[in-house]
Write an enzyme that holds these catalytic residues in place. Sequence first.
Site, mmCIF file in Angstrom:
data_model
loop_
_atom_site.group_PDB
_atom_site.id
_atom_site.type_symbol
_atom_site.label_atom_id
_atom_site.label_comp_id
_atom_site.label_asym_id
_atom_site.label_seq_id
_atom_site.Cartn_x
_atom_site.Cartn_y
_atom_site.Cartn_z
ATOM 1 N N HIS A 11 0.843 -1.187 0.000
ATOM 2 C CA HIS A 11 0.000 0.000 0.000
ATOM 3 C C HIS A 11 0.883 1.244 0.000
ATOM 4 C CE1 HIS A 11 -3.598 2.237 2.073
ATOM 5 N NE2 HIS A 11 -3.140 2.863 1.009
ATOM 6 N N GLU A 45 -2.321 -1.714 -3.325
ATOM 7 C CA GLU A 45 -3.390 -1.001 -2.627
ATOM 8 C C GLU A 45 -3.157 0.483 -2.790
ATOM 9 O OE1 GLU A 45 -3.787 -2.161 1.455
ATOM 10 O OE2 GLU A 45 -4.604 -4.116 0.914
ATOM 11 N N HIS A 74 -8.085 -7.609 6.590
ATOM 12 C CA HIS A 74 -7.944 -6.573 7.608
ATOM 13 C C HIS A 74 -8.069 -7.187 8.995
ATOM 14 C CE1 HIS A 74 -7.451 -2.410 8.813
ATOM 15 N NE2 HIS A 74 -8.209 -2.724 9.835
#
Length: 178
Positions: A4, A31, A153
């Site tokens: 990310h 991401e 997550h």
Amino acid sequence: ITAHLREDRRHIQDRDIYLLRQVVQTRLNFEMANTPEIVAIALRLKPEIVCLVPERRQEVTTEGGLDVVANEQALTETRKRMNDAGIEVSLFINAIPTQIQAAAFVGAQFIELHTGRFAEHFADESERETELQRLISAAKQAHALGLRVNAGHGLNYENLPLLHRVPHLLELNIGHSI
């Protein structure tokens, strides 16, 4: 491999993502926020897939899913640009029927179900089961709409085994907490 590159660059730096692209021989999942700067990087980087996520400056990590319903036009435009470049698109969303429907409308190939509430409530058996059922229903709905389903997550070696009950999962993003 999932990485990310945040707008504020507090996780990794631009150089890191380009080095990953050079060495990752499997699938690179990039991401990213849906911002012009990060979209341009993704188009140069050419990962196999991008996962569009919300970003808020104050959060330590991504705290919830995209509001696809409120951002359909912008997400559709980015999805088209990515697909035209040969990049698949996933939308990181909460397990909410209207958001799943909107993800299909946008034309995403994947959704990534936000498993944060499941992870947060894992110690409470009743709440955990409620969240697990929400994920199961969401995965079934997404699959019926032709979306491929990922999840992630807050997952770790303790809560991960229960996710085997969620049908149609292709990939899990576990992160560094494992």
